[in-house]
Design a protein around this motif. Structure first.
Motif, PDB file in Angstrom:
ATOM      1  N   ASN A 194      -1.302   2.416   0.473  1.00  0.00           N
ATOM      2  CA  ASN A 194       0.003   2.987  -0.144  1.00  0.00           C
ATOM      3  C   ASN A 194      -0.054   2.787  -1.631  1.00  0.00           C
ATOM      4  OD1 ASN A 194       2.610   3.807   0.269  1.00  0.00           O
ATOM      5  ND2 ASN A 194       3.242   1.823  -0.187  1.00  0.00           N
TER       6      ASN A 194
ATOM      7  N   ASN B 289      -1.154  10.475   8.474  1.00  0.00           N
ATOM      8  CA  ASN B 289      -0.661   9.560   7.465  1.00  0.00           C
ATOM      9  C   ASN B 289      -1.303   8.253   7.788  1.00  0.00           C
ATOM     10  OD1 ASN B 289       0.566   7.985   5.770  1.00  0.00           O
ATOM     11  ND2 ASN B 289       2.474   8.983   5.802  1.00  0.00           N
TER      12      ASN B 289
ATOM     13  N   VAL C  79      -1.240   5.860   6.088  1.00  0.00           N
ATOM     14  CA  VAL C  79      -0.775   4.561   5.599  1.00  0.00           C
ATOM     15  C   VAL C  79       0.243   3.990   6.942  1.00  0.00           C
ATOM     16  CG1 VAL C  79       0.954   3.551   4.015  1.00  0.00           C
ATOM     17  CG2 VAL C  79      -0.796   4.734   3.382  1.00  0.00           C
ATOM     18  N   GLU C  80       1.012   5.112   7.314  1.00  0.00           N
ATOM     19  CA  GLU C  80       2.060   5.096   8.170  1.00  0.00           C
ATOM     20  C   GLU C  80       1.084   4.519   9.733  1.00  0.00           C
ATOM     21  OE1 GLU C  80       5.120   4.794   8.444  1.00  0.00           O
ATOM     22  OE2 GLU C  80       5.069   5.031   6.097  1.00  0.00           O
TER      23      GLU C  80
END
Length: 328
Positions: A73, A148, A150-151
């Motif tokens: 992130n 994604n 990070v998620e």
């Protein structure tokens, strides 16, 4: 970790040798029977160490994923994110961190320009942890499809954390039940020890003491709140059946099988259950057979020489409990 394993091996080997010396008092039998028992004990310890390794690795993996998500992130590349997460793990878990070592191996492989998906898959295969394998599959899919990361990493860390908390609650409940069982077994072992000494010295057992053991088991079961229909069917009824069958066999054989032996065996089945009852009865018969062979072959005793069975029954019961404690 290695020091703890060495101590486990020393303790396990010492327990085997002490038990054999107490019951056989013969260096020959310590060597003949102790060697395979020590080998079996090592195999059980090895399974225990593997379970502990997977559990600790899963705990560290949750922390590692959180650090990995924070680094991604912040804009780090995957390689630098793994390095940052590894440093965080070193701070939390120290030099003995399992995941820190795995991350170091992964970084060395990434420096050789190997695909990160392949490196993650190999790490998951080495770990043997299902959560890590699942994350590796999701990670590979996300890298190929542009998801994604990070998620996905945060969600995986949260899901693993929830599973770990549930597992901890289950382990706590199981540990509580195991502690109750061990406390009950202390009383059973004390009574059995007294009966075994009486059987060795006088070839007789004071029957009120035997019935007292049955009352003790029943009272403890009622106090622990586990007197259920399932326990009646799996422990109490099989115990009564074993006692009745062996007592009847004692009457029909005119005392060739001790009456107290059958009743005590039934009581122990009530305490441990039918499955564990078969286990400790098998151990008891094995020990009895080994000593009988020793008496006939080496000491030239007659085949009709009578030996007390309760000491071997106690030794078999202790072996069964020792096996349970090792695997738990």
């Amino acid at each position: 970790m290695n020091n703890r394993r060495v101590w486990d091996c020393i303790r396990a080997g010492g327990e085997v040798i002490v038990l054999l010396i107490l019951f056989y008092r013969s260096l020959l039998w310590v060597l003949l029977i102790g060697t395979p028992l020590c080998f079996l004990q090592y195999r059980r310890l090895k399974r225990k160490w593997e379970q502990q390794h997977r559990w600790q690795l899963n705990l560290e993996f949750k922390e590692g994923l959180q650090g990995l998500a924070a680094a991604l992130n912040a804009g780090y590349s995957i390689e630098n994110a793994i390095e940052e997460s590894r440093r965080d793990l070193m701070v939390v878990y120290g030099k003995e961190s399992l995941l820190s070592w795995e991350f170091q191996v992964m970084l060395e492989q990434l420096k050789l320009n190997r695909p990160v998906e392949q490196v993650m898959d190999e790490f998951a295969a080495r770990s043997g942890v299902q959560d890590i394998k699942s994350f590796a599959e999701v990670f590979r899919t996300a890298r190929r499809s542009g998801g994604n990361l990070v998620e996905i990493t945060r969600a995986s860390a949260d899901r693993i954390g929830e599973k770990i908390e549930v597992s901890r609650e289950i382990h706590t409940m199981i540990a509580g039940k195991q502690m109750e069982g061990r406390i009950m077994n202390v009383g059973v072992i004390v009574i059995m020890g007294i009966c075994a000494v009486m059987d060795c010295l006088w070839k007789k057992v004071w029957m009120p003491l035997v019935w007292g053991m049955g009352v003790y088991i029943l009272i403890w079961t009622l106090m622990s709140g586990e007197f259920s229909g399932e326990r009646i069917m799996t422990q109490f009824l099989p115990g009564v059946l074993v006692a009745v069958i062996l007592y009847t066999a004692s009457v029909l054989t005119q005392g060739q099988i001790g009456r107290a032996d059958g009743i005590v065996m039934g009581m122990l089945v009530m305490a441990a259950g039918m499955e564990q009852g078969i286990c400790f009865m098998a151990y008891s018969l094995f020990y009895t057979f080994a000593v009988a062979v020793f008496l006939v072959v080496f000491l030239r005793k007659k085949r009709k020489t009578r030996i007390p069975f309760l000491p071997f029954l106690l030794l078999g019961y202790l072996t069964m409990l020792w096996q349970q404690m090792t695997l738990s």
